[in-house]
Structure formats: C-alpha cells, structure tokens
Design a protein around this motif. Structure first.
Motif, PDB file in Angstrom:
ATOM      1  N   GLY A 104       0.767  -1.234   0.000  1.00  0.00           N
ATOM      2  CA  GLY A 104       0.000   0.000   0.000  1.00  0.00           C
ATOM      3  C   GLY A 104       0.796   1.280   0.000  1.00  0.00           C
ATOM      4  N   THR A 105       2.078   1.241  -0.363  1.00  0.00           N
ATOM      5  CA  THR A 105       2.872   2.469  -0.342  1.00  0.00           C
ATOM      6  C   THR A 105       2.961   3.145  -1.703  1.00  0.00           C
ATOM      7  N   VAL A 106       2.524   2.449  -2.771  1.00  0.00           N
ATOM      8  CA  VAL A 106       2.501   3.071  -4.092  1.00  0.00           C
ATOM      9  C   VAL A 106       1.157   2.776  -4.753  1.00  0.00           C
ATOM     10  N   THR A 107       0.830   3.594  -5.729  1.00  0.00           N
ATOM     11  CA  THR A 107      -0.313   3.334  -6.595  1.00  0.00           C
ATOM     12  C   THR A 107       0.200   2.990  -7.979  1.00  0.00           C
ATOM     13  N   ARG A 108      -0.669   2.457  -8.812  1.00  0.00           N
ATOM     14  CA  ARG A 108      -0.280   2.211 -10.190  1.00  0.00           C
ATOM     15  C   ARG A 108      -1.389   2.686 -11.121  1.00  0.00           C
ATOM     16  N   THR A 109      -0.981   3.199 -12.263  1.00  0.00           N
ATOM     17  CA  THR A 109      -1.900   3.765 -13.250  1.00  0.00           C
ATOM     18  C   THR A 109      -1.565   3.184 -14.610  1.00  0.00           C
ATOM     19  N   ARG A 110      -2.586   2.730 -15.328  1.00  0.00           N
ATOM     20  CA  ARG A 110      -2.383   2.144 -16.651  1.00  0.00           C
ATOM     21  C   ARG A 110      -2.355   3.239 -17.717  1.00  0.00           C
TER      22      ARG A 110
END
Length: 379
Positions: free
Chosen positions: A330-336
C-alpha cells in the motif's frame, strides 16, 4: 557484536572444482560444477555417498555437453558407482534439467517437492513456437523498451523443454518437516520461497552442512521475478518471509552449499545481508517513485549499475517484483497508460486511486485487500 555473530563470511575453498573434477567438502559429500550458457556460467551440484550408490543434488540443464560432463563425473569422482537418487531443490532448468535423463537412462529415483514436479511437468508440455499475445502484453505492461520488444518478437520464445530432458511420470515427495537420509546423515527439509515456489533446503542433523540451493547464495542475490503466468505475484514478500524464518535455524559454523558461487560459512550474517539488501532496494525504489515510472524505468535504484542486453529480461521481472511488493503493502499506486504500461508512484504523491486505467474507461479492479508483510527492525 555478540559472540554468536561471525565477523565475516568465509570461503573454505577459494576456487571451484575444475570441469569433470570434484572437491570433497565433508566426508562422503562431493561438490562439482556444470556449465551454463549464460552470464552466470555454472551451477553447483553435489553428490552424497549412500554406500551402494550416490544421491545427487540438482542436475544442470539438459544438453549433450552437460551429459558428457556427467559421464566424466560418474566415471571419475563418483568411481563408477550408480546414481540411485536425484534430489531437485526447485524447478528451474539449471537444477531439474537432467532429472528425467537420470530417471529414464539410469533408473534413478526422483525426489523433490510437489510444486517443483508439477511446475516442471506443466512447463515442459507448454511448447510455443511464436510469442503468445499474453506475454507480449505483459512485456508492454512492464514498460519494456520498444526496441527490445521488437527484437524479441523476431526470435523464437524460450521453451522449458529446450533445456529440460523429458520427465517420466512419478516422483517421491518431500515437504516442510520431512526428514531425508542422504550421505550417512539425516537432513531436515525446510521450504524456501520467492526465487521459486516450494524451494527445498536441507539442514543436516549430524554435522554443520546446509544445502541451500538458490534460496541463499554467497555473493549474489537470488533473482526474484514476476512473469506473465502470475503478473500480480509478490515473490519479494515470499522470499523475505522464508529467509526470516530460515534465519532462525542458521548458525555461524554452518557450511552453506549453494546452487551457485562458492560454499561459505557465516550463514546468519549472509542472510541478514540479503534481507537488508532487499529492504534497502525497496527504500531506494520508493524514494525514486516521486513521479510515475514503469518497471523498465526502475533499474537504477534497484541495481545501482548499468543493465546490459543479456541481463535485461531478468532485471525487468525483478523490477516488477519489487514494484508489486510496494503496491501490495500500500505504499505506491499504479496507473495504466494508454499504451498498456503500468506506471507506479509513491502514494503520497499520486492523485490516482490504488489501481486506475487512464484512457481505458475507468478502474481495472485491482486487489480487494492489500497484503501487508511485517518488517523487522534493522539490526
């Protein structure tokens, strides 16, 4: 520093055995090497004297060259006694590659974990003459450089059966908590993970020997990779859990017999180094993600050196593994991105949700519950 912690990692044998020769590392235990056609140009194998025959640990890749070396070893250091049992630590080709040959041509028994056997059989039957679309999509999702991808697409995919001898049906299973008799010793079986699922390690009850396979290596870190078969896998968490657990078994006097590089003593120190190295890489990677980046853009903080063409594939899957770990805790997000690549960013700096598509019509689903792996304080 307390008296239980070694001051250094020590290598009792500064040079490996010559091709076709062996070094006796303990009574009835021989260390030998087989060649590999890659930057890591060898795999260690071990033979344990059972009296009327030998148990061998791991087998090298399947090739005529490797089998010629095996024939030299069997006629020479093994003294013509038969190989009656093959123990495979994990399913990678440099370890399982000739197990089927020993079974079919020498009548040897195969002993391994259920997962290693099932993976080996499954992958051996999965022959692909052209690149599957899922694999190409996975490479794009990791941000593979277009030139690298274009070159790969002109080449035949690697197939497991290219370097693994056909495996007949049947094996003897070992699992966590098993005890196996080899070389006049009883060995406790403890499972590793991360580098390969259900990776067997062997801890002698009768002296100071530990057969670590690729779970713990003396001077390199085991590759922790994510592949198209399970693109959201978290092998970093699995490897850290296994090594924290196995560290409780390690003693300074243990002689660790690994799948590559040199045997060594100082196992508790080496395990702490490896664990801390991965935590350090994760810290550097998280700091690096102040702006969105793909896995292919994260080699610098992870490896701290230039990655060559021959290393690119392993570096890419290891970068995905470390990014996945940060994502799962839960320390990063990801975006496509519109081109299919996932970009990761430190959570405090991102305005996206935990798992979002851009230009693809909304959310991609993501993970219902984050996997949180507790981290011990650094010592």
């Amino acid at each position: 520093m307390d008296g239980d912690t070694p001051l250094a990692i020590r290598y009792p044998w500064p040079e490996p055995p010559a091709p076709g020769e062996a070094i006796e590392v303990a009574e009835g235990v021989l260390w030998m090497r087989l060649p590999l056609p890659m930057a890591l140009d060898h795999v260690n194998i071990y033979a344990l004297d059972d009296g009327d025959g030998w148990t061998v640990i791991d087998t090298g890749i399947s090739s005529n060259k490797t089998r010629r070396v095996w024939e030299t070893l069997m006629a020479g250091p093994l003294g013509g006694k038969p190989v009656t049992r093959v123990v495979v630590t994990h399913h990678h080709p440099d370890h399982v590659g000739n197990a089927g040959w020993f079974q079919s041509e020498h009548g040897a028994e195969l002993v391994t974990t259920r997962t290693a056997w099932l993976f080996s059989r499954m992958l051996q039957l999965d022959v692909q003459e052209t690149w599957p679309q899922e694999t190409l999509d996975y490479y794009r999702s990791a941000g593979m450089h277009p030139d690298v991808l274009a070159k790969r697409m002109t080449e035949r995919p690697f197939n497991f059966c290219d370097t693994v001898y056909p495996m007949p049906l049947g094996f003897a299973r070992i699992k966590q908590g098993s005890v196996i008799r080899m070389g006049g010793r009883d060995w406790d079986v403890h499972m590793g993970n991360g580098h390969a699922p259900e990776h067997a390690t062997f801890w002698s009850r009768d002296d100071n020997l530990v057969i670590t396979g690729d779970q713990i290596l003396s001077s390199i870190s085991p590759n922790l990779g994510v592949y198209v078969t399970e693109p959201l896998a978290d092998p970093v968490a699995e490897w850290l859990e296994a090594c924290e657990r196995l560290q409780g078994l390690a003693r300074p006097d243990h002689l660790a017999l690994g799948g590559h590089k040199l045997p060594f003593t100082g196992l508790p120190l080496r395990m702490r180094q490896l664990i801390d190295n991965h935590h350090g890489a994760l810290d550097r990677l998280q700091d690096y993600l102040d702006a969105p980046k793909t896995a292919a853009e994260c080699f610098t903080p992870l490896f701290k050196r230039q990655i060559g063409e021959g290393e690119y594939g392993l570096a890419l899957v290891e970068a995905v593994a470390h990014l996945n770990h940060l994502y799962h805790i839960g320390t990063v997000t990801r975006t496509r991105r519109a081109d299919g690549a996932w970009e990761f960013q430190h959570k405090g700096l991102s305005h996206a949700g935990p798992d979002r598509n851009i230009g693809r019509g909304g959310r991609s689903g993501g993970i219902a519950q984050m996997l949180r792996v507790p981290r011990e304080p650094r010592r």
